[in-house]
Scaffold this active site. Structure first.
Site, PDB file in Angstrom:
ATOM      1  N   ASP A  10     -16.510  22.027  39.985  1.00 53.43           N
ATOM      2  CA  ASP A  10     -16.339  21.346  41.266  1.00 53.43           C
ATOM      3  C   ASP A  10     -15.283  20.261  41.009  1.00 53.43           C
ATOM      4  O   ASP A  10     -15.016  19.907  39.854  1.00 53.43           O
ATOM      5  CB  ASP A  10     -17.682  20.735  41.675  1.00 53.43           C
ATOM      6  CG  ASP A  10     -17.556  19.811  42.869  1.00 53.43           C
ATOM      7  OD1 ASP A  10     -16.929  20.221  43.865  1.00 53.43           O
ATOM      8  OD2 ASP A  10     -18.069  18.677  42.803  1.00 53.43           O
ATOM      9  N   LEU A  11     -14.681  19.750  42.057  1.00 59.67           N
ATOM     10  CA  LEU A  11     -13.646  18.714  41.873  1.00 59.67           C
ATOM     11  C   LEU A  11     -14.175  17.295  42.148  1.00 59.67           C
ATOM     12  O   LEU A  11     -14.289  16.474  41.231  1.00 59.67           O
ATOM     13  CB  LEU A  11     -12.462  19.008  42.810  1.00 59.67           C
ATOM     14  CG  LEU A  11     -11.385  17.917  42.900  1.00 59.67           C
ATOM     15  CD1 LEU A  11     -10.686  17.720  41.563  1.00 59.67           C
ATOM     16  CD2 LEU A  11     -10.361  18.276  43.992  1.00 59.67           C
ATOM     17  N   ASP A  12     -14.501  17.048  43.430  1.00 63.09           N
ATOM     18  CA  ASP A  12     -14.861  15.690  43.854  1.00 63.09           C
ATOM     19  C   ASP A  12     -16.146  15.215  43.174  1.00 63.09           C
ATOM     20  O   ASP A  12     -17.214  15.802  43.387  1.00 63.09           O
ATOM     21  CB  ASP A  12     -15.058  15.661  45.382  1.00 63.09           C
ATOM     22  CG  ASP A  12     -13.778  16.031  46.132  1.00 63.09           C
ATOM     23  OD1 ASP A  12     -12.698  15.660  45.678  1.00 63.09           O
ATOM     24  OD2 ASP A  12     -13.882  16.697  47.189  1.00 63.09           O
ATOM     25  N   THR A  18     -13.241  11.119  43.508  1.00 64.07           N
ATOM     26  CA  THR A  18     -12.952  11.235  44.939  1.00 64.07           C
ATOM     27  C   THR A  18     -14.229  11.279  45.785  1.00 64.07           C
ATOM     28  O   THR A  18     -14.157  11.060  46.996  1.00 64.07           O
ATOM     29  CB  THR A  18     -12.102  12.487  45.212  1.00 64.07           C
ATOM     30  OG1 THR A  18     -12.521  13.495  44.294  1.00 64.07           O
ATOM     31  CG2 THR A  18     -10.624  12.219  45.059  1.00 64.07           C
ATOM     32  N   LYS A  46     -22.583  15.459  50.083  1.00 63.60           N
ATOM     33  CA  LYS A  46     -21.759  15.871  48.928  1.00 63.60           C
ATOM     34  C   LYS A  46     -21.669  17.385  48.861  1.00 63.60           C
ATOM     35  O   LYS A  46     -22.682  18.084  48.976  1.00 63.60           O
ATOM     36  CB  LYS A  46     -22.352  15.328  47.624  1.00 63.60           C
ATOM     37  CG  LYS A  46     -22.080  13.854  47.416  1.00 63.60           C
ATOM     38  CD  LYS A  46     -22.512  13.431  46.019  1.00 63.60           C
ATOM     39  CE  LYS A  46     -22.291  11.951  45.805  1.00 63.60           C
ATOM     40  NZ  LYS A  46     -22.921  11.488  44.556  1.00 63.60           N
ATOM     41  N   SER A 115     -13.829  24.238  44.895  1.00 59.12           N
ATOM     42  CA  SER A 115     -13.962  22.989  45.656  1.00 59.12           C
ATOM     43  C   SER A 115     -14.072  23.244  47.150  1.00 59.12           C
ATOM     44  O   SER A 115     -13.322  24.053  47.697  1.00 59.12           O
ATOM     45  CB  SER A 115     -12.752  22.084  45.393  1.00 59.12           C
ATOM     46  OG  SER A 115     -12.809  20.955  46.252  1.00 59.12           O
ATOM     47  N   ALA A 116     -14.983  22.514  47.793  1.00 60.37           N
ATOM     48  CA  ALA A 116     -15.158  22.625  49.247  1.00 60.37           C
ATOM     49  C   ALA A 116     -14.067  21.872  50.006  1.00 60.37           C
ATOM     50  O   ALA A 116     -14.022  21.906  51.226  1.00 60.37           O
ATOM     51  CB  ALA A 116     -16.525  22.069  49.630  1.00 60.37           C
ATOM     52  N   LYS A 146     -20.587  25.741  50.429  1.00 59.88           N
ATOM     53  CA  LYS A 146     -21.781  25.453  49.635  1.00 59.88           C
ATOM     54  C   LYS A 146     -22.874  24.983  50.600  1.00 59.88           C
ATOM     55  O   LYS A 146     -22.542  24.307  51.570  1.00 59.88           O
ATOM     56  CB  LYS A 146     -21.467  24.333  48.614  1.00 59.88           C
ATOM     57  CG  LYS A 146     -20.330  24.712  47.655  1.00 59.88           C
ATOM     58  CD  LYS A 146     -19.875  23.502  46.833  1.00 59.88           C
ATOM     59  CE  LYS A 146     -18.631  23.856  46.026  1.00 59.88           C
ATOM     60  NZ  LYS A 146     -18.078  22.735  45.240  1.00 59.88           N
ATOM     61  N   GLU A 170     -21.317  20.714  38.692  1.00 57.77           N
ATOM     62  CA  GLU A 170     -21.409  20.145  40.043  1.00 57.77           C
ATOM     63  C   GLU A 170     -22.035  18.752  40.050  1.00 57.77           C
ATOM     64  O   GLU A 170     -22.835  18.424  39.173  1.00 57.77           O
ATOM     65  CB  GLU A 170     -22.327  21.046  40.898  1.00 57.77           C
ATOM     66  CG  GLU A 170     -21.604  22.056  41.738  1.00 57.77           C
ATOM     67  CD  GLU A 170     -20.867  21.448  42.924  1.00 57.77           C
ATOM     68  OE1 GLU A 170     -21.028  20.246  43.194  1.00 57.77           O
ATOM     69  OE2 GLU A 170     -20.113  22.182  43.575  1.00 57.77           O
ATOM     70  N   ASP A 171     -21.714  17.969  41.095  1.00 55.43           N
ATOM     71  CA  ASP A 171     -22.392  16.679  41.283  1.00 55.43           C
ATOM     72  C   ASP A 171     -23.160  16.654  42.598  1.00 55.43           C
ATOM     73  O   ASP A 171     -23.732  15.626  42.952  1.00 55.43           O
ATOM     74  CB  ASP A 171     -21.380  15.524  41.268  1.00 55.43           C
ATOM     75  CG  ASP A 171     -20.522  15.512  42.524  1.00 55.43           C
ATOM     76  OD1 ASP A 171     -20.088  16.608  42.966  1.00 55.43           O
ATOM     77  OD2 ASP A 171     -20.302  14.428  43.083  1.00 55.43           O
TER      78      ASP A 171
END
Ligand code: BG6
Ligand code: MG
Length: 218
Positions: A10-12, A18, A46, A115-116, A146, A170-171
């Site tokens: 995942d990115l953010d 971010t 999130k 990433s979403a 997601k 993931e976070d």
């Protein structure tokens, strides 16, 4: 020992902070709408797409708007978010991420981004980590966001690795649900409560090393 076939990030909130910018941008919008907004509510947003997040905020405040008004608000939030991400440089990689990406490259393990965010590509460019990612799946290329498994399954498919050999990082609660629904191993970055369904929970990305991951992955 089981071999790790691919690692899908995942990115953010995992690669860079971010997630905090999304939080601040939503908080500003919610306050303008007179809707109470705190970090506990933000946990539920999130990993969730821009429009679905807006729907959740409006529902939370009991506000009903036309589609046109909702599009305007989503645009406004994104403009606010874009002012935050303009400043992103490689220094904004979360501690531990660059060494982990280097380790993965040295071990020749394929990698992907799932990433979403429709802003994922510019953020990755600004962080200068394109060369560490073999493929990118973002919100623009999937039908179901997601917690649906589509985004992680698509990433695995693009890497030609079966889901049971993939590790997702993931976070977000919605993100961990997505990884598990895809039949993958989930690393959850965050609190034990929010990441309860992850296979391995870490408090911070700096705990990500191949040795530690392999130790847990088994
Ligand atoms: C996810 C974030 O990565 O992207 C969410 O966790 C965000 O908070 C979603 O709403 C969509 O991002 P964007 O940039 O397309 O509005
Ligand atoms: Mg995230």
């Amino acid at each position: 020992m089981r071999e790790i076939g691919a690692i899908i990030f995942d990115l953010d909130g995992v690669i860079t902070d971010t997630a905090e910018y999304h939080y601040l941008a939503w908080k500003q919008l919610a306050e303008e709408l007179g809707v109470h907004f705190d970090r506990a509510f933000n946990e539920r947003l999130k990993g969730v797409s821009r429009m679905d997040s807006l729907h959740m905020i409006l529902d939370h405040g009991g506000i009903v708007l036309s589609e046109e008004e909702m599009n305007e608000l989503a645009h406004k939030k994104n403009e606010h978010y874009k002012t935050f991400i303009q400043q992103i440089t490689p220094d904004d990689l979360l501690p531990g991420i660059l060494p982990f990406l280097n380790e993965i490259r040295a071990a020749e393990i394929p990698t992907a981004l799932a990433s979403a965010s429709k802003n994922a590509r510019p953020v990755i460019r600004q962080l200068k980590i394109e060369s560490f990612l073999d493929t990118i799946v973002d919100a623009a290329t999937v039908k179901n966001g997601k917690p649906d498994p589509e985004i992680f399954l698509k990433a695995a498919d693009q890497l030609a690795v079966t889901p049971d050999k993939c590790v997702g990082v993931e976070d977000a609660e919605a993100g961990v649900d997505s990884i598990k629904a895809a039949g993958m191993y989930a690393v959850g970055v965050g609190s034990k409560k929010a990441m309860a369904k992850a296979d391995w929970i870490i408090e911070h990305p700096s705990q990500l090393t191949l040795k530690a991951l392999r130790g847990h992955y088994g």
